[in-house]
Design a protein around this motif. Structure first.
Motif, PDB file in Angstrom:
ATOM      1  N   GLY A  37       0.800  -1.220   0.000  1.00 32.38           N
ATOM      2  CA  GLY A  37       0.000   0.000   0.000  1.00 32.38           C
ATOM      3  C   GLY A  37       0.833   1.271   0.000  1.00 32.38           C
ATOM      4  N   ALA A  38       2.096   1.154  -0.411  1.00 33.64           N
ATOM      5  CA  ALA A  38       2.995   2.314  -0.456  1.00 33.64           C
ATOM      6  C   ALA A  38       2.846   2.990  -1.818  1.00 33.64           C
ATOM      7  CB  ALA A  38       4.436   1.872  -0.206  1.00 33.64           C
ATOM      8  N   ASP A  39       1.776   3.765  -1.959  1.00 36.04           N
ATOM      9  CA  ASP A  39       1.427   4.322  -3.261  1.00 36.04           C
ATOM     10  C   ASP A  39       2.474   5.282  -3.819  1.00 36.04           C
ATOM     11  OD1 ASP A  39      -0.915   2.862  -3.294  1.00 36.04           O
ATOM     12  OD2 ASP A  39      -2.084   4.466  -2.359  1.00 36.04           O
ATOM     13  N   MET A  40       2.997   6.173  -2.995  1.00 41.08           N
ATOM     14  CA  MET A  40       3.995   7.127  -3.484  1.00 41.08           C
ATOM     15  C   MET A  40       5.275   6.402  -3.884  1.00 41.08           C
ATOM     16  SD  MET A  40       4.666  10.219  -4.337  1.00 41.08           S
ATOM     17  CE  MET A  40       3.456  11.255  -3.571  1.00 41.08           C
ATOM     18  N   LEU A  41       5.697   5.463  -3.072  1.00 39.94           N
ATOM     19  CA  LEU A  41       6.885   4.679  -3.399  1.00 39.94           C
ATOM     20  C   LEU A  41       6.656   3.891  -4.680  1.00 39.94           C
ATOM     21  CD1 LEU A  41       9.701   3.774  -2.626  1.00 39.94           C
ATOM     22  CD2 LEU A  41       8.678   2.051  -1.142  1.00 39.94           C
ATOM     23  N   ARG A  42       5.487   3.294  -4.819  1.00 42.51           N
ATOM     24  CA  ARG A  42       5.160   2.554  -6.036  1.00 42.51           C
ATOM     25  C   ARG A  42       5.199   3.470  -7.255  1.00 42.51           C
ATOM     26  NH1 ARG A  42      -0.344   1.717  -6.702  1.00 42.51           N
ATOM     27  NH2 ARG A  42      -0.384   2.254  -8.866  1.00 42.51           N
ATOM     28  N   TYR A  43       4.727   4.702  -7.111  1.00 40.87           N
ATOM     29  CA  TYR A  43       4.743   5.659  -8.207  1.00 40.87           C
ATOM     30  C   TYR A  43       6.175   5.949  -8.659  1.00 40.87           C
ATOM     31  CZ  TYR A  43       4.539  10.144 -10.589  1.00 40.87           C
ATOM     32  OH  TYR A  43       4.712  11.161 -11.495  1.00 40.87           O
ATOM     33  N   PHE A  44       7.058   6.222  -7.697  1.00 34.80           N
ATOM     34  CA  PHE A  44       8.449   6.531  -8.061  1.00 34.80           C
ATOM     35  C   PHE A  44       9.143   5.321  -8.693  1.00 34.80           C
ATOM     36  CE2 PHE A  44       8.159   9.980  -4.743  1.00 34.80           C
ATOM     37  CZ  PHE A  44       8.181  11.011  -5.672  1.00 34.80           C
ATOM     38  N   ILE A  45       8.868   4.149  -8.170  1.00 37.99           N
ATOM     39  CA  ILE A  45       9.442   2.933  -8.753  1.00 37.99           C
ATOM     40  C   ILE A  45       8.910   2.738 -10.175  1.00 37.99           C
ATOM     41  CG2 ILE A  45       9.494   0.411  -8.578  1.00 37.99           C
ATOM     42  CD1 ILE A  45       9.534   0.803  -5.498  1.00 37.99           C
ATOM     43  N   GLU A  46       7.628   3.013 -10.368  1.00 37.65           N
ATOM     44  CA  GLU A  46       7.021   2.902 -11.699  1.00 37.65           C
ATOM     45  C   GLU A  46       7.687   3.870 -12.682  1.00 37.65           C
ATOM     46  OE1 GLU A  46       4.516   1.692 -14.802  1.00 37.65           O
ATOM     47  OE2 GLU A  46       4.764   0.770 -12.843  1.00 37.65           O
ATOM     48  N   MET A  47       7.971   5.088 -12.223  1.00 37.50           N
ATOM     49  CA  MET A  47       8.627   6.062 -13.095  1.00 37.50           C
ATOM     50  C   MET A  47      10.022   5.567 -13.506  1.00 37.50           C
ATOM     51  SD  MET A  47       6.565   8.490 -13.772  1.00 37.50           S
ATOM     52  CE  MET A  47       5.391   7.148 -13.849  1.00 37.50           C
ATOM     53  N   ALA A  48      10.747   4.984 -12.567  1.00 31.79           N
ATOM     54  CA  ALA A  48      12.072   4.431 -12.882  1.00 31.79           C
ATOM     55  C   ALA A  48      11.940   3.238 -13.837  1.00 31.79           C
ATOM     56  CB  ALA A  48      12.793   4.025 -11.599  1.00 31.79           C
ATOM     57  N   TYR A  49      10.910   2.434 -13.638  1.00 31.63           N
ATOM     58  CA  TYR A  49      10.648   1.280 -14.510  1.00 31.63           C
ATOM     59  C   TYR A  49      10.382   1.740 -15.947  1.00 31.63           C
ATOM     60  CZ  TYR A  49       8.280  -2.938 -16.239  1.00 31.63           C
ATOM     61  OH  TYR A  49       7.911  -4.034 -16.973  1.00 31.63           O
ATOM     62  N   VAL A  50       9.558   2.773 -16.077  1.00 28.45           N
ATOM     63  CA  VAL A  50       9.247   3.323 -17.399  1.00 28.45           C
ATOM     64  C   VAL A  50      10.507   3.918 -18.032  1.00 28.45           C
ATOM     65  CG1 VAL A  50       7.964   5.149 -18.599  1.00 28.45           C
ATOM     66  CG2 VAL A  50       6.810   3.705 -16.921  1.00 28.45           C
TER      67      VAL A  50
END
Length: 84
Positions: A37-50
């Protein structure tokens, strides 16, 4: 005296292989962050993934450092004494 046995050298990896590995790890971290449920962390990881995907696809360079550190072409000479 016995010399220490040396480890066989690992084969060098290409930059593409390294970025692909980073992207794979980011995908796994994204899942962990989502499950926690770490939405902000997931967002930043997603940006790095992209970003890693864009690099692999050739849409972006690996680094922008050379572009960012270039001088703006402005003179840095002082114009004279400042009178107050």
């Amino acid at each position: 005296m016995n010399p220490k046995p040396t480890k066989p050298a690992l084969p060098p990896h290409t930059a593409e292989e390294n970025i692909a590995y980073i992207r794979q790890m980011l995908g796994e971290l994204r899942t962990v962050a989502h499950n926690e449920g770490a939405d902000m962390l997931r967002y930043f990881i997603e940006m790095a993934y992209v970003e890693a995907g864009d690099i692999l696809a050739g849409f972006r360079p690996v680094s922008l450092r050379n572009d960012r550190d270039a001088p703006a072409g402005m003179s840095l000479k002082p114009t004279g004494k400042v009178k107050l």
